[in-house]
Design a protein around this motif. Structure first.
Motif, PDB file in Angstrom:
ATOM      1  N   THR A 155       0.842  -1.193   0.000  1.00  0.00           N
ATOM      2  CA  THR A 155       0.000   0.000   0.000  1.00  0.00           C
ATOM      3  C   THR A 155       0.877   1.243   0.000  1.00  0.00           C
ATOM      4  O   THR A 155       1.787   1.354   0.826  1.00  0.00           O
ATOM      5  N   THR A 186       0.707   5.572  -0.075  1.00  0.00           N
ATOM      6  CA  THR A 186      -0.202   6.656   0.265  1.00  0.00           C
ATOM      7  C   THR A 186       0.409   7.986  -0.144  1.00  0.00           C
ATOM      8  O   THR A 186       1.545   8.293   0.240  1.00  0.00           O
ATOM      9  N   SER A 201      -3.705   4.736   2.474  1.00  0.00           N
ATOM     10  CA  SER A 201      -4.715   4.568   1.435  1.00  0.00           C
ATOM     11  C   SER A 201      -5.391   3.206   1.609  1.00  0.00           C
ATOM     12  O   SER A 201      -4.860   2.308   2.267  1.00  0.00           O
ATOM     13  N   ASP A 202      -6.567   3.061   1.012  1.00  0.00           N
ATOM     14  CA  ASP A 202      -7.235   1.752   0.996  1.00  0.00           C
ATOM     15  C   ASP A 202      -6.871   0.947  -0.252  1.00  0.00           C
ATOM     16  O   ASP A 202      -7.341  -0.181  -0.421  1.00  0.00           O
ATOM     17  N   GLU A 203      -6.059   1.518  -1.112  1.00  0.00           N
ATOM     18  CA  GLU A 203      -5.691   0.856  -2.369  1.00  0.00           C
ATOM     19  C   GLU A 203      -4.537  -0.122  -2.127  1.00  0.00           C
ATOM     20  O   GLU A 203      -3.506   0.241  -1.567  1.00  0.00           O
ATOM     21  N   THR A 204      -4.729  -1.352  -2.560  1.00  0.00           N
ATOM     22  CA  THR A 204      -3.694  -2.376  -2.413  1.00  0.00           C
ATOM     23  C   THR A 204      -3.250  -2.836  -3.797  1.00  0.00           C
ATOM     24  O   THR A 204      -4.086  -3.131  -4.663  1.00  0.00           O
ATOM     25  N   VAL A 205      -1.942  -2.880  -4.012  1.00  0.00           N
ATOM     26  CA  VAL A 205      -1.378  -3.267  -5.305  1.00  0.00           C
ATOM     27  C   VAL A 205      -0.206  -4.210  -5.086  1.00  0.00           C
ATOM     28  O   VAL A 205       0.331  -4.315  -3.978  1.00  0.00           O
ATOM     29  N   THR A 225       3.400   0.611 -13.293  1.00  0.00           N
ATOM     30  CA  THR A 225       2.822   1.959 -13.257  1.00  0.00           C
ATOM     31  C   THR A 225       3.902   3.015 -13.471  1.00  0.00           C
ATOM     32  O   THR A 225       3.697   4.002 -14.190  1.00  0.00           O
ATOM     33  N   THR A 244      -7.946   9.942  -1.821  1.00  0.00           N
ATOM     34  CA  THR A 244      -8.499  10.164  -3.162  1.00  0.00           C
ATOM     35  C   THR A 244      -7.463  10.116  -4.279  1.00  0.00           C
ATOM     36  O   THR A 244      -7.821  10.227  -5.452  1.00  0.00           O
ATOM     37  N   ARG A 281      -5.319   8.042  -6.463  1.00  0.00           N
ATOM     38  CA  ARG A 281      -5.025   6.690  -6.926  1.00  0.00           C
ATOM     39  C   ARG A 281      -3.543   6.599  -7.273  1.00  0.00           C
ATOM     40  O   ARG A 281      -2.932   7.580  -7.704  1.00  0.00           O
ATOM     41  N   LEU A 282      -2.943   5.409  -7.084  1.00  0.00           N
ATOM     42  CA  LEU A 282      -1.506   5.273  -7.265  1.00  0.00           C
ATOM     43  C   LEU A 282      -1.041   5.723  -8.642  1.00  0.00           C
ATOM     44  O   LEU A 282      -0.052   6.458  -8.759  1.00  0.00           O
TER      45      LEU A 282
END
Length: 337
Positions: A194, A196, A223-227, A235, A290, A292-293
Motif C-alpha cells: 500500500t 499513500t 490509502s485503501d488501495e492495495t497493489v 505503473t 483520493t 489513486r496510485l
C-alpha cells in the motif's frame, strides 16, 4: 488551533503544513532552518536544534500549544526529551511512529491497530516500538496526552516510491528504465503493498489534531488501495513511457548482497500488508484517500522530469544492479550446463 511541529519540511509533514495553514491554524515549526525556503506564507519559525534541549526550553518557556507533533523522533531518548519539554505545555502530543513496527512477518496479512508490534529484522522499527512504549507509560502514569500515528509507505512529487533503490534515492531506477536496462523487483513481485500520497495522509492527520477521541490512541493512516510490486513498477514504467524490463530477485538474496535491505525489505517491503483503516475512519469520519496510485505516480514522474535537481544519479547502485543481475544469469547458465 495553535500547533507546533518539530521538523515540518519532510515528505509527510510538508503536506500537513500546507493543508493546515488553509484552515487558519497558527502553526509554528521548530527546526534548524535548513529547508525552510519553500515554506508557505504564514508559518512561524522557531529556529533551533531540537537536540539542544536547554535552548528549546528557553524558546518555548512562555508558550502553550493545542498540539505538538514530533516528526523526527526515532529513538526513546528523543521522546524522553519531548516529555520533559512539553509536559504541561500541550493538550495533545502526536508521535510519528511507523507501520513497520507491526508484527514482521505477519500472522495475518490484514493489519489493524491491534496487530502486535514486533520486528526482529529492523532496528529502526524496534526503536519506534520502544518510543511508543515509553509514551504510553507517560500517558498512563502522568496523563501525558499522546496520540501515536503510524504511516506506511508515503510519497510525494519529489521522489519515486520503490522497493529496491540505492542510498541516493530512486532516480537511478527510473534512469535504468529510460535506458531500457533491467530493474530489480524484490521477490516475485506478487506480494501486496500500500502506498499513500502525502496529501491524503495529511487529511487523516489533520483530522486527528485536536481530536479528544484520539488521545491515548494509536492510529495508522494509509490509502485503501492495495497493489502488487509488479503493478507498482509497471505503473512507473507507464508514466515514463517505456517498457518494463524486470528482473525478480529473492529478498533474502538482496539482503545478503547488501545489508541495507535487511530492514527495508525483510523487515518491511517483502511482506504483504493490507491495512484496515476502520479506526481512522471512526475518529475522522470525513477521511478518504483520493489519490489513486497511477495518478500520484504520474504527477511525481512529471515533476521529477521537469526538475533536473531531483534527478540524483547513483552510479554505485547502478553498478551493483548490473552485478546482481549478471550473477543470477551466470547461476542460470551453470544450472543448465
Amino acid at each position: 488551533m495553535k500547533a507546533l511541529f518539530i521538523g515540518g519540511t519532510g515528505t509527510i509533514s510538508n503536506a500537513i503544513t500546507n493543508q493546515l495553514l488553509e484552515t487558519g491554524c497558527e502553526l509554528y515549526l521548530l527546526n534548524r532552518g535548513n529547508r525552510n525556503e519553500h515554506l508557505p506564507k504564514g508559518v512561524k519559525i522557531i529556529q533551533a536544534d531540537i537536540q539542544n534541549e536547554e535552548q528549546v526550553a528557553q524558546l518555548i518557556e512562555n508558550e502553550q500549544f493545542d498540539v505538538v507533533a514530533d516528526f523526527i523522533a526515532f529513538h526513546p531518548s528523543q521522546v524522553e526529551r519531548d516529555f520533559r519539554l512539553f509536559r504541561g505545555k500541550t493538550k495533545q502530543f502526536i508521535f510519528i511512529s511507523s507501520a513497520s513496527a507491526y508484527q514482521t512477518p505477519l500472522s495475518d496479512y490484514r493489519v489493524t491497530e491491534g496487530t502486535p508490534l514486533s520486528n526482529p529484522y529492523w532496528e529502526y522499527s524496534r526503536n519506534k516500538i520502544a518510543c511508543e512504549e515509553y509514551l504510553i507509560k507517560q500517558y498512563r502514569d502522568h496523563g501525558f496526552p499522546i496520540t501515536i500515528v503510524r504511516p506506511s509507505h508515503t510519497y510525494d512529487e519529489r521522489s519515486i516510491p520503490l522497493g529496491v533503490h540505492g542510498r541516493r534515492g530512486s532516480w537511478q531506477v527510473a534512469k535504468r528504465m529510460l535506458e531500457n536496462k533491467p530493474v530489480i523487483i524484490h521477490g516475485d513481485g506478487t506480494s501486496l503493498w500500500t502506498m499513500t500520497h502525502n496529501s491524503d495522509f495529511a487529511k487523516g492527520f489533520i483530522g486527528l489534531m485536536g481530536n479528544i477521541h484520539a488521545i491515548g490512541e494509536s492510529v495508522h493512516i494509509t490509502s485503501d488501495e492495495t497493489v502488487t510490486w509488479n503493478q507498482i513498477y509497471q505503473t512507473i514504467a507507464d508514466a515514463l513511457g517505456v517498457k518494463l524490463n524486470a528482473v525478480h530477485v529473492s529478498s533474502h538474496f538482496l539482503a545478503t548482497c547488501d545489508d541495507q535491505f535487511t530492514g527495508g525489505l525483510l523487515g518491511d517491503k517483502a511482506n504483504s500488508v493490507v491495512f484496515d483503516n476502520s479506526k481512522l475512519k471512526r475518529l475522522v469520519p470525513e477521511f478518504v484517500a483520493t489519490t489513486r496510485l497511477d495518478q500520484g505516480i504520474k504527477r511525481t514522474i512529471e515533476n521529477i522530469l521537469a526538475h533536473p535537481e531531483l534527478q540524483i544519479e547513483d552510479p554505485e547502485f547502478d553498478s551493483w544492479c548490473d552485478k546482481v543481475i549478471a550473477a543470477l544469469d551466470q547461476a542460470v547458465q551453470a544450472v543448465k550446463a
